[in-house]
Design an enzyme around this catalytic site. Structure first.
Site, PDB file in Angstrom:
ATOM      1  N   LYS A 188       9.282 -28.769 -18.978  1.00 44.86           N
ATOM      2  CA  LYS A 188       9.250 -28.907 -17.521  1.00 44.86           C
ATOM      3  C   LYS A 188       9.469 -27.571 -16.829  1.00 44.86           C
ATOM      4  O   LYS A 188       8.896 -27.300 -15.767  1.00 44.86           O
ATOM      5  CB  LYS A 188      10.295 -29.928 -17.071  1.00 44.86           C
ATOM      6  CG  LYS A 188       9.943 -31.365 -17.466  1.00 44.86           C
ATOM      7  CD  LYS A 188      10.986 -32.350 -16.980  1.00 44.86           C
ATOM      8  CE  LYS A 188      10.608 -33.769 -17.357  1.00 44.86           C
ATOM      9  NZ  LYS A 188      11.620 -34.758 -16.914  1.00 44.86           N
ATOM     10  N   LYS A 247      -0.046 -39.208 -24.420  1.00 44.58           N
ATOM     11  CA  LYS A 247       0.627 -40.387 -23.880  1.00 44.58           C
ATOM     12  C   LYS A 247       0.199 -40.623 -22.435  1.00 44.58           C
ATOM     13  O   LYS A 247      -0.014 -39.670 -21.675  1.00 44.58           O
ATOM     14  CB  LYS A 247       2.145 -40.171 -23.945  1.00 44.58           C
ATOM     15  CG  LYS A 247       2.972 -41.366 -23.535  1.00 44.58           C
ATOM     16  CD  LYS A 247       4.449 -41.118 -23.782  1.00 44.58           C
ATOM     17  CE  LYS A 247       5.037 -40.113 -22.811  1.00 44.58           C
ATOM     18  NZ  LYS A 247       6.511 -40.048 -22.897  1.00 44.58           N
ATOM     19  N   LYS A 250       1.685 -39.985 -15.498  1.00 40.15           N
ATOM     20  CA  LYS A 250       1.280 -39.838 -14.105  1.00 40.15           C
ATOM     21  C   LYS A 250       0.617 -38.491 -13.850  1.00 40.15           C
ATOM     22  O   LYS A 250      -0.006 -38.294 -12.810  1.00 40.15           O
ATOM     23  CB  LYS A 250       2.490 -39.976 -13.184  1.00 40.15           C
ATOM     24  CG  LYS A 250       3.184 -41.314 -13.270  1.00 40.15           C
ATOM     25  CD  LYS A 250       2.292 -42.472 -12.874  1.00 40.15           C
ATOM     26  CE  LYS A 250       2.119 -42.589 -11.399  1.00 40.15           C
ATOM     27  NZ  LYS A 250       1.386 -43.822 -11.002  1.00 40.15           N
TER      28      LYS A 250
END
Length: 335
Positions: free
Chosen positions: A116, A199, A202
């Protein structure tokens, strides 16, 4: 805690206007099943949602949206403790204490932080994002959770939680339950419709099926799902990931085995198969969407449920913190 019912805790962030199909099949459906034989605590983890830039009004709205989807998916407030993380201030208090037991190198090795931080531009990553797994440990330990439903991508964070529980217990005396992972393997991983090696997430709007999505949009996405040139409906994760993903979705929602579906679609093309997958998905989500609408259109009832859940969660968390403060050596407040 009911000794006959092990305690389980989990939660999801309110960072989108809808959860997606992977969230339902990979998490929510299993949370619902765990209510039968566990003392279940499920929270909307809004404190974690502010580790990245956010809009306050949107966060507030999405917190209710997330809670309404929990209920629509089958979380029963009479059988589970459903609450919003920020409504229980003891999470952050314990989070600080656990941060003081965590090494910088230990926290820096968390792969989700690295990923991230890289996506966010490195130096722009917040201290909150760095400490995210430690707050997650507090979420779990403050309720003495015996088990935590986790996917493989969260296993590292749970290992940190276990390490911190053991470290605190060794240093200050037996205080925390050391949680075990509860990994459900009955449903295959739900993958992105456009990138079926990744996977469902969003971050790829065209490849994700939202739980609250319009039926026509769902059907369109499934029609456009990436498959392959070999027009054979069979499971082969390595060579036919797109078809395998659609088979997994169909099987998970229809209850028919992948082998049964392969036989049913033998000799048929992808067009018929995709149309049926779309029908299955739309049919499965329709009642959930209807239940969601009833909850989201009655915010007073929704807030009442969250308030009752927070009251119970606070009673458990407060009792834990009495022991923690004493063992750490904080002077007790008078009165």
């Amino acid at each position: 805690m009911d000794a006959a019912r092990p305690r389980v805790l989990s939660g999801m962030q309110p960072t989108a206007d809808s959860f997606h199909l992977g969230n339902l099949l990979g998490a929510l459906r299993h949370w619902v099943a765990l209510q039968d034989d566990h003392d279940a605590f499920y929270c909307v983890v809004d404190l974690h949602a502010i580790t990245v830039p956010h809009d306050p009004a949107t966060l507030r709205r999405r917190t209710r949206v997330a809670a309404a989807q929990y209920l629509a998916a089958g979380i029963d407030p009479d059988r589970s403790t459903l609450f919003v993380q920020s409504h229980v201030p003891q999470h952050t208090e314990l989070g600080w204490i656990l941060q003081c037991l965590t090494g910088m190198g230990e926290a820096g090795r968390m792969t989700q932080y690295k990923d991230k931080a890289q996506k966010g531009g490195g130096d722009a990553a917040s201290v909150g994002l760095f400490a995210y797994p430690i707050l997650q440990a507090a979420d779990i330990l403050i309720y003495h959770a015996d088990r935590v439903p986790v996917g493989e991508d969260q296993r590292q964070h749970l290992e940190l939680t276990r390490d911190l529980a053991q470290r605190f217990n060794a240093r200050f005396g037996e205080t925390f339950t050391v949680p075990e992972p509860h990994i459900v393997r009955t449903t295959g991983k739900i993958l992105d419709l456009q990138e079926p090696t990744a996977k469902m997430s969003k971050s790829s709007p065209s490849g994700v099926i939202d739980l609250l999505e319009d039926p026509a949009s769902i059907a369109k996405k499934i029609r456009r799902a990436v498959t392959d040139t070999d027009a054979t409906v069979r499971a082969d994760a390595e060579n036919k990931p797109g078809v395998t993903n659609l088979l997994t979705i169909h099987s998970a929602l229809s209850g028919r085995s992948v082998a049964e579906l392969e036989e049913a679609y033998a000799g048929k093309g992808y067009g018929d198969f995709k149309a049926d997958v779309a029908d299955v998905v739309v049919g499965a989500l329709a009642p959930l969407q209807e239940r969601y609408r009833r909850w989201i259109e009655d915010p007073e009832a929704l807030d009442t449920i969250l308030a009752a859940g927070a009251e119970r969660a606070r009673s458990v968390a407060a009792a834990t913190m009495v022991d923690v403060r004493d063992r750490v050596g904080f002077l007790a407040a008078k009165g």
